[in-house]
Design a protein around this motif. Structure first.
Motif, mmCIF file in Angstrom:
data_model
loop_
_atom_site.group_PDB
_atom_site.id
_atom_site.type_symbol
_atom_site.label_atom_id
_atom_site.label_comp_id
_atom_site.label_asym_id
_atom_site.label_seq_id
_atom_site.Cartn_x
_atom_site.Cartn_y
_atom_site.Cartn_z
ATOM 1 N N TRP A 65 -3.853 -21.774 58.954
ATOM 2 C CA TRP A 65 -2.800 -20.772 58.799
ATOM 3 C C TRP A 65 -2.703 -20.181 57.404
ATOM 4 O O TRP A 65 -2.644 -18.967 57.246
ATOM 5 N N LEU A 66 -2.670 -21.006 56.391
ATOM 6 C CA LEU A 66 -2.445 -20.490 55.040
ATOM 7 C C LEU A 66 -3.695 -19.890 54.398
ATOM 8 O O LEU A 66 -3.651 -18.784 53.861
ATOM 9 N N LEU A 67 -4.808 -20.614 54.423
ATOM 10 C CA LEU A 67 -6.018 -20.185 53.736
ATOM 11 C C LEU A 67 -6.547 -18.821 54.203
ATOM 12 O O LEU A 67 -6.857 -17.970 53.375
ATOM 13 N N PRO A 68 -6.660 -18.572 55.518
ATOM 14 C CA PRO A 68 -7.149 -17.252 55.940
ATOM 15 C C PRO A 68 -6.271 -16.094 55.449
ATOM 16 O O PRO A 68 -6.785 -15.051 55.052
ATOM 17 N N ALA A 69 -4.970 -16.282 55.458
ATOM 18 C CA ALA A 69 -4.074 -15.216 54.986
ATOM 19 C C ALA A 69 -4.260 -14.976 53.487
ATOM 20 O O ALA A 69 -4.293 -13.819 53.041
ATOM 21 N N LEU A 70 -4.396 -16.041 52.729
ATOM 22 C CA LEU A 70 -4.625 -15.897 51.283
ATOM 23 C C LEU A 70 -5.980 -15.256 51.003
ATOM 24 O O LEU A 70 -6.092 -14.379 50.145
ATOM 25 N N ARG A 71 -7.019 -15.692 51.719
ATOM 26 C CA ARG A 71 -8.357 -15.106 51.529
ATOM 27 C C ARG A 71 -8.350 -13.613 51.831
ATOM 28 O O ARG A 71 -8.925 -12.815 51.095
ATOM 29 N N TRP A 72 -7.711 -13.245 52.943
ATOM 30 C CA TRP A 72 -7.702 -11.835 53.334
ATOM 31 C C TRP A 72 -6.978 -10.987 52.285
ATOM 32 O O TRP A 72 -7.404 -9.879 51.978
ATOM 33 N N ARG A 73 -5.884 -11.510 51.756
ATOM 34 C CA ARG A 73 -5.115 -10.769 50.771
ATOM 35 C C ARG A 73 -5.928 -10.473 49.512
ATOM 36 O O ARG A 73 -5.761 -9.441 48.882
ATOM 37 N N ARG A 74 -6.803 -11.371 49.121
ATOM 38 C CA ARG A 74 -7.592 -11.209 47.894
ATOM 39 C C ARG A 74 -8.877 -10.413 48.069
ATOM 40 O O ARG A 74 -9.362 -9.809 47.135
ATOM 41 N N TRP A 75 -9.482 -10.459 49.271
ATOM 42 C CA TRP A 75 -10.783 -9.847 49.480
ATOM 43 C C TRP A 75 -10.688 -8.325 49.433
ATOM 44 O O TRP A 75 -9.992 -7.718 50.237
#
Length: 159
Positions: A65-75
């Motif tokens: 839940w957390l990691l994919p949302a954070l990754r998407w926000r930065r990419w």
């Protein structure tokens, strides 16, 4: 420092990363289930079972839940005539500039999960390394691959 690149990867990237994380975490969940099933016959203390399940639940929450949302926000990425600008990372933000003159070839990759969501990854190879722009809409990935290929060829001819 340069401003952030303008282009984002597809929103469905979060779903792809969640599915991949679920597949990777399937084995620990199965192992904990087996451990829980046999805990009474193996005389394992209860606190070990609780600790194992707490770690697994925390991992599931973080990686799914957390990691994919954070990754998407930065990419982010942006392609200019002279360079490709890529930004990635979660806690440590990495900004990479790939000069077009160094690009040797460009590929698109599409595994089964990416294909299900109509996404592809663009891989830009230089002599030293390969840089990926993950989870772009298939048409966007094909157009980006062609554009980078043309820009890299133009740079090569100018030299």
């Amino acid at each position: 420092m340069k401003s952030q690149p303008r282009n984002r990867i597809a929103v469905n990237a979060k779903k792809v990363w969640r599915i991949n994380a679920s597949l990777y975490l399937l084995l620990p969940v199965i192992a904990a289930g087996v451990l829980t099933y046999f805990w009474s016959t193996w005389s394992i203390p209860d606190f070990i079972i609780y600790i194992a399940w707490a770690i697994i639940i925390a991992s599931l929450i973080f990686f799914i839940w957390l990691l994919p949302a954070l990754r998407w926000r930065r990419w982010r990425y942006e392609v200019f005539e002279q360079e490709i600008y890529i930004q990635s990372g979660i806690f440590i933000v990495k900004q990479t500039i790939v000069p077009m003159i160094r690009v040797q070839h460009v590929d698109t990759e599409q595994g089964p999960v990416l294909k299900k969501f109509g996404l592809a990854t663009v891989s830009v190879s230089t002599a030293a390394t390969t840089h990926n722009i993950p989870a772009l809409a298939l048409e966007e990935a094909l157009e980006l691959r062609d554009r980078i290929g043309i820009l890299a060829r133009v740079e090569e001819e100018d030299v």
